[in-house]
Motif scaffolding. Structure first.
Motif, PDB file in Angstrom:
ATOM      1  N   ILE A 131       0.838  -1.187   0.000  1.00 53.34           N
ATOM      2  CA  ILE A 131       0.000   0.000   0.000  1.00 53.34           C
ATOM      3  C   ILE A 131       0.879   1.244   0.000  1.00 53.34           C
ATOM      4  O   ILE A 131       1.667   1.448   0.923  1.00 53.34           O
ATOM      5  CB  ILE A 131      -0.929   0.029   1.232  1.00 53.34           C
ATOM      6  N   VAL A 132       0.748   2.073  -1.024  1.00 57.82           N
ATOM      7  CA  VAL A 132       1.573   3.280  -1.090  1.00 57.82           C
ATOM      8  C   VAL A 132       1.152   4.251   0.011  1.00 57.82           C
ATOM      9  O   VAL A 132      -0.028   4.342   0.360  1.00 57.82           O
ATOM     10  CB  VAL A 132       1.486   3.956  -2.479  1.00 57.82           C
ATOM     11  N   ILE A 147       6.453   7.549   6.004  1.00 57.73           N
ATOM     12  CA  ILE A 147       7.180   6.817   4.972  1.00 57.73           C
ATOM     13  C   ILE A 147       6.855   5.332   5.123  1.00 57.73           C
ATOM     14  O   ILE A 147       6.470   4.880   6.200  1.00 57.73           O
ATOM     15  CB  ILE A 147       8.705   7.054   5.121  1.00 57.73           C
ATOM     16  N   VAL A 148       6.987   4.580   4.049  1.00 57.80           N
ATOM     17  CA  VAL A 148       6.911   3.122   4.126  1.00 57.80           C
ATOM     18  C   VAL A 148       8.330   2.584   4.292  1.00 57.80           C
ATOM     19  O   VAL A 148       9.259   3.012   3.597  1.00 57.80           O
ATOM     20  CB  VAL A 148       6.270   2.519   2.862  1.00 57.80           C
ATOM     21  N   ALA A 149       8.481   1.645   5.252  1.00 56.38           N
ATOM     22  CA  ALA A 149       9.739   0.909   5.408  1.00 56.38           C
ATOM     23  C   ALA A 149       9.358  -0.567   5.423  1.00 56.38           C
ATOM     24  O   ALA A 149       9.035  -1.131   6.464  1.00 56.38           O
ATOM     25  CB  ALA A 149      10.455   1.313   6.687  1.00 56.38           C
ATOM     26  N   HIS A 150       9.350  -1.155   4.237  1.00 56.73           N
ATOM     27  CA  HIS A 150       8.837  -2.523   4.055  1.00 56.73           C
ATOM     28  C   HIS A 150       9.964  -3.548   4.186  1.00 56.73           C
ATOM     29  O   HIS A 150      10.894  -3.562   3.376  1.00 56.73           O
ATOM     30  CB  HIS A 150       8.174  -2.658   2.683  1.00 56.73           C
ATOM     31  N   PRO A 151       9.897  -4.430   5.190  1.00 56.90           N
ATOM     32  CA  PRO A 151      10.917  -5.469   5.346  1.00 56.90           C
ATOM     33  C   PRO A 151      10.565  -6.711   4.541  1.00 56.90           C
ATOM     34  O   PRO A 151       9.455  -6.835   4.008  1.00 56.90           O
ATOM     35  CB  PRO A 151      10.845  -5.768   6.845  1.00 56.90           C
ATOM     36  N   VAL A 152      11.503  -7.631   4.463  1.00 60.10           N
ATOM     37  CA  VAL A 152      11.257  -8.933   3.839  1.00 60.10           C
ATOM     38  C   VAL A 152      11.336  -9.979   4.947  1.00 60.10           C
ATOM     39  O   VAL A 152      12.270  -9.976   5.745  1.00 60.10           O
ATOM     40  CB  VAL A 152      12.286  -9.235   2.742  1.00 60.10           C
ATOM     41  N   ASN A 153      10.362 -10.839   4.997  1.00 63.21           N
ATOM     42  CA  ASN A 153      10.268 -11.791   6.100  1.00 63.21           C
ATOM     43  C   ASN A 153      11.087 -13.067   5.839  1.00 63.21           C
ATOM     44  O   ASN A 153      10.999 -13.634   4.754  1.00 63.21           O
ATOM     45  CB  ASN A 153       8.792 -12.157   6.310  1.00 63.21           C
ATOM     46  N   PRO A 154      11.885 -13.527   6.823  1.00 67.41           N
ATOM     47  CA  PRO A 154      12.158 -12.905   8.120  1.00 67.41           C
ATOM     48  C   PRO A 154      13.315 -11.906   8.012  1.00 67.41           C
ATOM     49  O   PRO A 154      14.372 -12.235   7.451  1.00 67.41           O
ATOM     50  CB  PRO A 154      12.548 -14.100   9.000  1.00 67.41           C
ATOM     51  N   PRO A 159      17.958  -9.021   4.669  1.00 69.42           N
ATOM     52  CA  PRO A 159      18.135  -7.651   5.166  1.00 69.42           C
ATOM     53  C   PRO A 159      17.437  -6.543   4.383  1.00 69.42           C
ATOM     54  O   PRO A 159      17.391  -5.410   4.846  1.00 69.42           O
ATOM     55  CB  PRO A 159      19.652  -7.452   5.103  1.00 69.42           C
ATOM     56  N   LEU A 160      16.887  -6.834   3.215  1.00 71.05           N
ATOM     57  CA  LEU A 160      16.311  -5.765   2.395  1.00 71.05           C
ATOM     58  C   LEU A 160      15.177  -5.033   3.107  1.00 71.05           C
ATOM     59  O   LEU A 160      14.317  -5.648   3.729  1.00 71.05           O
ATOM     60  CB  LEU A 160      15.781  -6.337   1.081  1.00 71.05           C
ATOM     61  N   VAL A 161      15.183  -3.701   3.006  1.00 68.13           N
ATOM     62  CA  VAL A 161      14.065  -2.863   3.438  1.00 68.13           C
ATOM     63  C   VAL A 161      13.785  -1.859   2.324  1.00 68.13           C
ATOM     64  O   VAL A 161      14.687  -1.125   1.899  1.00 68.13           O
ATOM     65  CB  VAL A 161      14.370  -2.103   4.742  1.00 68.13           C
ATOM     66  N   GLU A 162      12.543  -1.824   1.834  1.00 66.29           N
ATOM     67  CA  GLU A 162      12.154  -0.879   0.786  1.00 66.29           C
ATOM     68  C   GLU A 162      11.601   0.396   1.426  1.00 66.29           C
ATOM     69  O   GLU A 162      10.657   0.338   2.221  1.00 66.29           O
ATOM     70  CB  GLU A 162      11.089  -1.501  -0.122  1.00 66.29           C
ATOM     71  N   LEU A 163      12.175   1.527   1.073  1.00 68.82           N
ATOM     72  CA  LEU A 163      11.727   2.814   1.601  1.00 68.82           C
ATOM     73  C   LEU A 163      10.927   3.535   0.521  1.00 68.82           C
ATOM     74  O   LEU A 163      11.448   3.797  -0.570  1.00 68.82           O
ATOM     75  CB  LEU A 163      12.926   3.665   2.022  1.00 68.82           C
ATOM     76  N   VAL A 164       9.665   3.827   0.834  1.00 65.43           N
ATOM     77  CA  VAL A 164       8.768   4.447  -0.138  1.00 65.43           C
ATOM     78  C   VAL A 164       8.183   5.726   0.460  1.00 65.43           C
ATOM     79  O   VAL A 164       7.318   5.669   1.345  1.00 65.43           O
ATOM     80  CB  VAL A 164       7.624   3.504  -0.540  1.00 65.43           C
ATOM     81  N   GLY A 197       3.459  -2.172  -6.042  1.00 63.69           N
ATOM     82  CA  GLY A 197       4.330  -3.332  -5.930  1.00 63.69           C
ATOM     83  C   GLY A 197       5.730  -3.019  -5.445  1.00 63.69           C
ATOM     84  O   GLY A 197       6.513  -3.942  -5.199  1.00 63.69           O
ATOM     85  N   PHE A 198       6.055  -1.724  -5.321  1.00 63.43           N
ATOM     86  CA  PHE A 198       7.389  -1.301  -4.904  1.00 63.43           C
ATOM     87  C   PHE A 198       8.441  -1.907  -5.847  1.00 63.43           C
ATOM     88  O   PHE A 198       8.197  -1.999  -7.053  1.00 63.43           O
ATOM     89  CB  PHE A 198       7.655  -1.661  -3.442  1.00 63.43           C
ATOM     90  N   VAL A 199       9.608  -2.294  -5.354  1.00 64.88           N
ATOM     91  CA  VAL A 199      10.659  -2.855  -6.215  1.00 64.88           C
ATOM     92  C   VAL A 199      10.687  -4.376  -6.149  1.00 64.88           C
ATOM     93  O   VAL A 199      10.614  -5.071  -7.169  1.00 64.88           O
ATOM     94  CB  VAL A 199      12.047  -2.301  -5.828  1.00 64.88           C
ATOM     95  N   LEU A 200      10.770  -4.908  -4.941  1.00 65.10           N
ATOM     96  CA  LEU A 200      10.917  -6.354  -4.769  1.00 65.10           C
ATOM     97  C   LEU A 200       9.798  -7.129  -5.445  1.00 65.10           C
ATOM     98  O   LEU A 200      10.034  -8.068  -6.210  1.00 65.10           O
ATOM     99  CB  LEU A 200      10.967  -6.698  -3.283  1.00 65.10           C
ATOM    100  N   ASN A 201       8.554  -6.740  -5.167  1.00 66.51           N
ATOM    101  CA  ASN A 201       7.437  -7.495  -5.724  1.00 66.51           C
ATOM    102  C   ASN A 201       7.273  -7.277  -7.227  1.00 66.51           C
ATOM    103  O   ASN A 201       6.805  -8.181  -7.928  1.00 66.51           O
ATOM    104  CB  ASN A 201       6.139  -7.152  -5.001  1.00 66.51           C
ATOM    105  N   ARG A 202       7.662  -6.118  -7.736  1.00 66.33           N
ATOM    106  CA  ARG A 202       7.607  -5.934  -9.190  1.00 66.33           C
ATOM    107  C   ARG A 202       8.584  -6.893  -9.883  1.00 66.33           C
ATOM    108  O   ARG A 202       8.266  -7.487 -10.923  1.00 66.33           O
ATOM    109  CB  ARG A 202       7.908  -4.484  -9.560  1.00 66.33           C
ATOM    110  N   LEU A 203       9.761  -7.055  -9.311  1.00 64.75           N
ATOM    111  CA  LEU A 203      10.723  -8.015  -9.867  1.00 64.75           C
ATOM    112  C   LEU A 203      10.228  -9.442  -9.681  1.00 64.75           C
ATOM    113  O   LEU A 203      10.270 -10.270 -10.604  1.00 64.75           O
ATOM    114  CB  LEU A 203      12.085  -7.837  -9.190  1.00 64.75           C
TER     115      LEU A 203
END
Length: 294
Positions: A131-132, A147-154, A159-164, A197-203
């Motif tokens: 969600i933007v 801001i969005v700070a989306h982590p990847v589980n776990p 370590p990736l965190v997407e900042l939107v 989709g941000f970056v991770l999910n678009r890829l």
């Protein structure tokens, strides 16, 4: 175990975690490991108790894999507290990490509540994966701090965190959040603007959709698609990025694009439209996966 660089804070700065589910618990351990004081908030006191017990178990697991930087789980866990009072959770916090379910109306409600108790300097971050931020921060007094700070589980393994940022997010908030994520041992990437989709999910979704087309069009079995990934692409992409792989697969990026660019474009023009992940293809893929992973 992956190598982690954690810049431990010496100031005893406070971070508030809003929501005591799995992602909230994971965030709590990451911040506590880096020396931050953590306050986990939930409206349900039993949920808070459960979260405190669960964070200790997570920390003990991380310690057993030598991912606590030489610290003891019990000592790190002392930095984590719980509360049922939102105002108490936000008091003196430098960063708030919201971790409630992925429902826009719920995000709007929670951020409206955060807005009431937020200082003019605290960062209000959401863990949302899809969600933007403009959809739930537009009417807030402190919207420039969101801001969005989306982590990847776990997140303690990935370590990736997407900042939107939203269109109105203060650039300093982006800068501070990126620095904080690096400080706690994560690997932040910053989006310059909102995108579905941000970056991770678009890829990820591009890869999923092409895998689906290959099976649906009768080109390849599900098992062989997975083999192509595991024994092919993953061997490269597990330690190199897409552009770095291109750059090293020829005499630099320009040479790669001159050699292969036209063919890549030709192939990609056949990779549409998007398909529904249902029907006969779903049955085929599901059967294949149940055979592989009973």
């Amino acid at each position: 175990a992956r190598f982690i660089v954690i810049m431990q804070t010496e100031k005893g700065e406070k971070v508030a975690i809003i929501g005591s589910g799995l992602i909230g618990r994971c965030w709590a351990t990451l911040f506590a490991r880096a020396g931050y004081l953590v306050s986990i908030y939930d409206i349900d006191s039993e949920q808070v108790k459960g979260a405190l017990a669960a964070t200790l178990a997570i920390l003990e697991d991380i310690e057993s894999q030598d991912l606590l930087g030489g610290q003891e789980a019990s000592e790190v866990h002392k930095r984590i507290q719980g509360t049922n009072e939102l105002e108490d959770a936000l008091k003196e916090a430098i960063h708030v990490q919201e971790c409630v379910p992925e429902v826009v109306d719920l995000k709007r409600k929670v951020f409206s509540q955060l807005d009431r108790f937020a200082s003019d300097t605290v960062v209000l971050a959401s863990s949302t994966s899809c969600i933007v931020p403009s959809l739930f921060t537009d009417e807030l007094k402190h919207r420039s701090q969101c801001i969005v700070a989306h982590p990847v589980n776990p997140p303690y393994y990935i370590p990736l965190v997407e900042l939107v940022p939203a269109p109105w997010t203060n650039p300093d908030v982006v800068k501070r959040t990126r620095a904080l994520m690096s400080n706690i041992g994560q690997a932040p990437v910053t989006l310059n603007k909102e995108v579905n989709g941000f970056v991770l999910n678009r890829l990820q979704y591009a890869l999923i959709m092409e895998a689906w087309r290959l099976v649906e069009d009768g080109i390849c079995s599900p098992e062989d698609v997975d083999t192509a990934m595991v024994e092919g692409l993953a061997q490269r992409y597990s330690f190199m990025g897409i552009f770095e792989t291109m750059h090293l697969n020829a005499d630099g990026m320009k040479d790669y694009c001159e050699r292969y660019g036209a063919n890549i474009k030709t192939v990609c023009e056949t990779q549409s439209p998007a398909r529904d992940l249902s029907g006969d293809t779903l049955s085929v893929v599901n059967s294949a996966m149940e055979r592989r992973v009973p």
